[in-house]
Write an enzyme that holds these catalytic residues in place. Structure first.
Site, short mmCIF file in Angstrom:
data_model
loop_
_atom_site.label_atom_id
_atom_site.label_comp_id
_atom_site.label_asym_id
_atom_site.label_seq_id
_atom_site.Cartn_x
_atom_site.Cartn_y
_atom_site.Cartn_z
N ASP A 13 0.61 -1.31 -0.05
CA ASP A 13 0.12 -0.13 0.05
C ASP A 13 0.95 1.35 0.09
OD1 ASP A 13 -2.43 1.51 0.24
OD2 ASP A 13 -2.22 1.70 2.48
N SER A 14 0.28 2.35 -0.11
CA SER A 14 1.12 3.55 -0.03
C SER A 14 1.70 3.96 1.47
CB SER A 14 0.22 4.74 -0.36
OG SER A 14 -0.84 5.01 0.37
N TYR A 45 -1.40 8.27 -2.65
CA TYR A 45 -1.34 7.90 -4.08
C TYR A 45 -2.48 8.37 -4.87
CZ TYR A 45 2.07 3.92 -4.31
OH TYR A 45 3.50 3.25 -4.48
N GLY A 46 -3.32 8.80 -3.88
CA GLY A 46 -4.78 9.15 -4.41
C GLY A 46 -4.71 10.56 -5.16
N CYS A 76 -4.45 -1.72 -1.92
CA CYS A 76 -4.39 -0.47 -2.20
C CYS A 76 -5.49 -0.41 -3.41
CB CYS A 76 -3.13 0.16 -2.81
SG CYS A 76 -3.11 1.89 -3.57
N GLU A 153 -2.57 9.24 8.13
CA GLU A 153 -1.08 9.27 8.30
C GLU A 153 -0.49 10.20 9.04
OE1 GLU A 153 0.85 6.94 6.79
OE2 GLU A 153 -0.49 5.77 5.76
N CYS A 185 -11.09 2.75 -0.17
CA CYS A 185 -9.39 2.76 0.14
C CYS A 185 -9.05 2.16 1.30
CB CYS A 185 -9.53 4.56 0.25
SG CYS A 185 -7.83 4.73 0.95
N THR A 186 -8.06 1.44 1.26
CA THR A 186 -7.90 0.60 2.66
C THR A 186 -7.77 1.15 3.86
OG1 THR A 186 -5.70 0.46 1.49
CG2 THR A 186 -7.01 -1.22 1.21
N HIS A 187 -7.26 2.62 3.72
CA HIS A 187 -7.03 3.27 4.83
C HIS A 187 -8.54 3.82 5.76
CE1 HIS A 187 -3.17 4.72 3.18
NE2 HIS A 187 -2.77 5.14 4.34
#
Ligand code: DGL
Length: 281
Positions: A13-14, A45-46, A76, A153, A185-187
């Site tokens: 992932d990022s 990345y988005g 991701c 983040e 989005c995995t976040h």
């Protein structure tokens, strides 16, 4: 064959978003060894172009090839939306993305489907296409949420501001009376506690992480690649600051992992960004 079965599954992932997939791997495939890579030097990345994402993904997969992975899970959505089809044939191991498993799960739950994702994933229309290929009658609304990943983040999940931002992003979807909401989005699963205070309990929440691991389990079985013995400890690597990643991850892993630094070719300038909430019909 024995050697390859014991090789790790590569997950990338990022940033910390892929930990939501890692958690599912621990739950569903506890015997597998995992190599986790976060491209933290180049997140988010988005806000990136398709060309940049494709280049980053190729670099990560080339590095994972050197690490002898037996399979890669793109944890991701942005990479899955913009690069999966292009890179699938370029590498010798199976590569799984999160979008198709997420779309399949969503159509089982509802017909008025909202997707929150990075701007790049929303713009790609990958979720709409995947969902409507399975059920052409399903209606899909996608919202790009550029502020979420930086807030996560920066460890600002519990800020009052984060809840305000979430309200702003979710309002247009709730106005469309969605019955299902996909974490595109995995976040975003890391924001579930906040999101649940805004979305009515009747709306089903879909986390593709759980379904991509189900798909990985089937693929490993089909290919005779499942590991049967004890796993090695998860190996973590990042392109940015290893200490920041380790400290941030603690809240989800329960410990500060030791994290390697890997340098991939770096290009730091995003080529586009969205400032406003944009609902893609
Ligand atoms: N977690 C990733 C995704 O699912 C990337 C987020 C980002 O870096 O913008 O799209």
């Amino acid at each position: 064959m024995r050697e390859i079965q014991n090789s790790p599954i590569g997950v990338f992932d990022s940033g910390v978003g892929g930990l939501t997939v890692l958690r599912e791997l621990y739950r569903q495939l506890p015997q597998e060894s995992i190599l986790y890579f976060a491209d933290t030097a180049r997140l988010p990345y988005g806000d990136r172009s398709g060309t940049e994402i494709l280049q980053f993904v190729r670099e990560i997969l080339a590095w994972m090839t050197q690490q002898n992975v037996k399979m890669v899970i793109m944890a991701c959505n942005t990479s899955s939306a913009l690069a999966l089809e292009a890179v699938r044939q370029e590498f010798d191991f199976p590569i799984l993305g999160v979008i198709l498993p997420g779309a399949k799960a969503a159509v089982k739950q509802g017909k008025r489907i909202g997707v929150i994702s990075t701007p790049a994933t929303a713009k790609s229309q990958a979720y709409r296409q995947a969902i409507q290929e399975i059920n052409p009658d399903a209606q899909v609304w996608q919202v790009g949420c550029p502020k979420f990943v930086p807030l996560i983040e920066e460890n600002r999940i519990w800020d009052v501001y984060t809840r305000q931002v979430a309200q702003e992003y979710l309002a247009p979807l709730l106005a469309h009376n969605i019955d299902t909401l996909v974490y595109g989005c995995t976040h975003y699963r890391h924001l579930e506690a906040v999101i649940k205070t805004i979305v009515p309990p009747t709306v089903k929440l879909i986390d593709p992480a759980s379904y991509v691991v189900q798909a990985a389990t089937k693929e490993l079985e089909l290919m005779g690649l499942s590991k049967t013995s004890c796993p090695l400890p998860t190996r973590f690597a990042v392109s940015g600051c290893s200490r920041t990643f380790s400290q941030l991850s603690r809240q989800w892993l329960g410990y500060c992992p030791s994290v390697e630094s890997v340098s991939l070719p770096i290009s730091l300038t995003p080529t586009f960004a969205w400032e406003q909430v944009e609902v893609l019909e």
